[in-house]
Design an enzyme around this catalytic site. Sequence first.
Site, PDB file in Angstrom:
ATOM      1  N   TRP A 117       0.819  -1.226   0.000  1.00 19.21           N
ATOM      2  CA  TRP A 117       0.000   0.000   0.000  1.00 19.21           C
ATOM      3  C   TRP A 117       0.844   1.263   0.000  1.00 19.21           C
ATOM      4  O   TRP A 117       0.484   2.249  -0.666  1.00 19.21           O
ATOM      5  CB  TRP A 117      -1.004  -0.018   1.161  1.00 19.21           C
ATOM      6  CG  TRP A 117      -2.054  -1.056   0.913  1.00 19.21           C
ATOM      7  CD1 TRP A 117      -2.247  -2.223   1.590  1.00 19.21           C
ATOM      8  CD2 TRP A 117      -3.044  -1.050  -0.143  1.00 19.21           C
ATOM      9  NE1 TRP A 117      -3.276  -2.932   1.031  1.00 19.21           N
ATOM     10  CE2 TRP A 117      -3.775  -2.246  -0.027  1.00 19.21           C
ATOM     11  CE3 TRP A 117      -3.359  -0.164  -1.166  1.00 19.21           C
ATOM     12  CZ2 TRP A 117      -4.826  -2.567  -0.901  1.00 19.21           C
ATOM     13  CZ3 TRP A 117      -4.406  -0.479  -2.043  1.00 19.21           C
ATOM     14  CH2 TRP A 117      -5.111  -1.669  -1.904  1.00 19.21           C
ATOM     15  N   ASP A 187      -1.147   6.939   6.741  1.00 24.34           N
ATOM     16  CA  ASP A 187      -2.254   6.075   6.320  1.00 24.34           C
ATOM     17  C   ASP A 187      -2.447   5.035   7.426  1.00 24.34           C
ATOM     18  O   ASP A 187      -1.621   4.144   7.598  1.00 24.34           O
ATOM     19  CB  ASP A 187      -1.894   5.398   4.990  1.00 24.34           C
ATOM     20  CG  ASP A 187      -2.936   4.367   4.558  1.00 24.34           C
ATOM     21  OD1 ASP A 187      -3.933   4.175   5.276  1.00 24.34           O
ATOM     22  OD2 ASP A 187      -2.739   3.757   3.484  1.00 24.34           O
ATOM     23  N   LYS A 211     -12.055  -1.701   7.783  1.00 18.01           N
ATOM     24  CA  LYS A 211     -11.298  -2.635   8.623  1.00 18.01           C
ATOM     25  C   LYS A 211     -11.890  -2.611  10.034  1.00 18.01           C
ATOM     26  O   LYS A 211     -12.587  -3.508  10.432  1.00 18.01           O
ATOM     27  CB  LYS A 211      -9.815  -2.236   8.719  1.00 18.01           C
ATOM     28  CG  LYS A 211      -9.148  -1.908   7.423  1.00 18.01           C
ATOM     29  CD  LYS A 211      -9.007  -3.091   6.519  1.00 18.01           C
ATOM     30  CE  LYS A 211      -8.017  -2.804   5.403  1.00 18.01           C
ATOM     31  NZ  LYS A 211      -8.442  -3.336   4.110  1.00 18.01           N
TER      32      LYS A 211
END
Length: 382
Positions: A117, A187, A211
């Site tokens: 990511w 992030d 999540k």
Amino acid sequence: MNRGTAGPRVITLSRANHYNFSGGPGALPESVLEETQRALLQAPGHTLGLLGISHRSPWFRSIVDEAEANIRHLLHLPRNYRVLFLQGGGSLQFSMVPMTLLRGSRRPAEYIETGYWSQKAIVEARREGPVRVLWNGSAEGYRRLPRPAELLHRPDAAYLHYVSNETVEGLQFHRLLGNQDVLRVCDMSSDFLSRPLDPTPFALIYAHAQKNLGPAGVTVVIVRDDVLQRAPRDLPAMLDYREHARMGSIYNTAPVFAIYVTMLVTRWLRHEVGGLELMDVINRGKAAELYDAIDSSDGFYRGHAAPGDRSLMNVVFSLPAPELEALFLAQAESAGFHGLAGHRSLGGIRASLYNAVSPDAVDALRGFMEFFRRRHENQREV
Ligand code: PMP
């Protein structure tokens, strides 16, 4: 707990949500699912069902306000930060951050490439301006995170960006990066609200919901007021944090459903779990149990991440042969464990232990892992 010689506990379909180890969208608290189900037909305090309520109604304003208040309370967030509920997922933040802080800048942004990511975030940042990758773990297969001495931050950076938890590789920073000279952007998509967090060293934090927070469709952005003032004046309104802040996150038709569920999850965290310190204790216990199953398996299960950088959220491991992994996944699925396949870029197994995955579910998974190992330990070369 099932660690005997009998087969793994067979889980009935009605309990399926309970044994969801998916990397995201993932498990949500049972009480939240039930309350959401009721709200679909009639939302509490309203005559209509959730999906038919206007985003401009006072009712929805109160939902956004409560979601924000819960997040502020959980993080002890100071008043000079805005809490925004945006769309476009974590991926849009890969672009909005550099549009705001890097567009037109001669000073490079510092990025740390720790996995799948963060690498995507770097690709998007490069479209907006100069990027200096401070450290890159790809040559080592993203199996560890940088040590402090490996990161030479420079005070002239436009900002520093890193990913606190690499969801694919199961790597998590257990320390703060950077220093006071440079704006920190993080992030936190896959570990936000899973542990206590001091937000004050950060200029901007973002985390999509799917999540620990709720369903896909909403991304939480926490941004300090001075960062808002740095944005170029000519950004499209939808890509301008200032516009979303001015409109209290209801600039256009907001994702009512996703924000409602996020509000319920933050309410659950605040009032049922009792806050982030307690959530952290639970999450540490769950991760310790699975890592212990790996470490005591005599090499049958092989953890991906270096032990000091292991994620409490995503436990990533492999088995001695691809055929054994396929068998593990098939048998786990038929025993009622869901979402255990590793990310498509890495393969192997990934057990995601987000907030709503209960210790009991992790205990059952450990029982299954031990059962499977005992049956297949002498087939390492299948
Ligand atoms: N960052 C992290 C850490 C992620 O795990 C993900 C997706 N799982 C993303 C960003 C991308 O998020 P989205 O799919 O919401 O765009």
